[in-house]
Write an enzyme that holds these catalytic residues in place. Structure first.
Site, PDB file in Angstrom:
ATOM      1  CB  SER A  60      -0.868  -0.056   1.234  1.00 24.46           C
ATOM      2  OG  SER A  60      -1.842   0.942   0.903  1.00 24.46           O
ATOM      3  CB  ALA A  61       4.026   2.384   1.760  1.00 24.85           C
ATOM      4  CD1 TRP A  63      -2.028   2.835  -4.554  1.00 25.09           C
ATOM      5  CD2 TRP A  63      -2.368   1.011  -5.262  1.00 25.09           C
ATOM      6  NE1 TRP A  63      -3.169   2.813  -5.329  1.00 25.09           N
ATOM      7  CE2 TRP A  63      -3.564   1.606  -5.760  1.00 25.09           C
ATOM      8  CE3 TRP A  63      -2.176  -0.417  -5.240  1.00 25.09           C
ATOM      9  CZ2 TRP A  63      -4.397   0.926  -6.218  1.00 25.09           C
ATOM     10  CZ3 TRP A  63      -3.298  -1.067  -6.101  1.00 25.09           C
ATOM     11  CH2 TRP A  63      -4.670  -0.163  -6.550  1.00 25.09           C
ATOM     12  CG  HIS A  64      -0.842   5.686  -0.658  1.00 25.98           C
ATOM     13  ND1 HIS A  64      -1.170   4.452  -0.613  1.00 25.98           N
ATOM     14  CD2 HIS A  64      -1.782   6.520  -0.514  1.00 25.98           C
ATOM     15  CE1 HIS A  64      -2.498   4.443  -0.165  1.00 25.98           C
ATOM     16  NE2 HIS A  64      -2.969   5.861  -0.212  1.00 25.98           N
ATOM     17  N   GLY A  65       3.206   5.873  -3.568  1.00 25.27           N
ATOM     18  CA  GLY A  65       4.502   6.594  -4.210  1.00 25.27           C
ATOM     19  C   GLY A  65       5.601   6.343  -2.845  1.00 25.27           C
TER      20      GLY A  65
END
Length: 153
Positions: A60-61, A63-65
């Protein structure tokens, strides 16, 4: 053929008013949560829930950049998930019923405390998204003595 539920991504009432940390996560960015559960979480090590959650939060991290503060925040989530699970197990063992079934003033107060802690943890961890960088995030957390890292420990 399509309805609102197919595209709804946030359940604001569930995010804000739900008492559990895990539930708050699940109600925020629900389409991404579904994808992470289906394709990342289920492929993590089954016997080690903290590692499985860390694996999912790392995805998820990413995914966020590539922002260090966001990675620090995401990788702090498994600590809160584990602490919440252990606390609920301890309370169930102590009272003989799950926290959601505990009646009276005691149950109301304990569920309220859990909600307050969840909201403070969300605020604390959100600093990684506000500040974005690892150094400013760590500097902020240090200014409050890493209190919401120490509490779940």
């Amino acid at each position: 053929q399509w309805d609102f539920e197919a595209i709804r991504t946030v359940d604001p009432w569930g995010t804000e008013l739900g008492r559990q940390f895990r539930g708050g996560l699940r109600r925020w960015n629900m389409t991404v949560q579904w994808w992470l559960a289906a394709y990342v979480h289920r492929r993590g090590p089954r016997g080690y829930p903290v590692l499985r959650n860390a694996w999912t939060m790392l995805a998820s991290a990413y995914w966020h950049g590539l922002h260090g503060g966001q990675h620090l925040s995401f990788l702090s989530v498994p600590l809160w998930l584990a602490a919440e699970a252990e606390a609920e197990c301890a309370l169930k063992a102590h009272f003989g019923v799950p926290l959601e079934d505990l009646g009276g003033c005691r149950g109301f107060i304990l569920r309220g405390i859990q909600w307050v802690l969840k909201m403070r943890a969300f605020e604390y961890l959100s600093m990684g998204f506000v500040l974005r960088g690892a150094e400013p995030t760590l500097r902020f957390w240090a200014s409050v003595y890493f209190c919401l890292h120490l509490l779940p420990l």
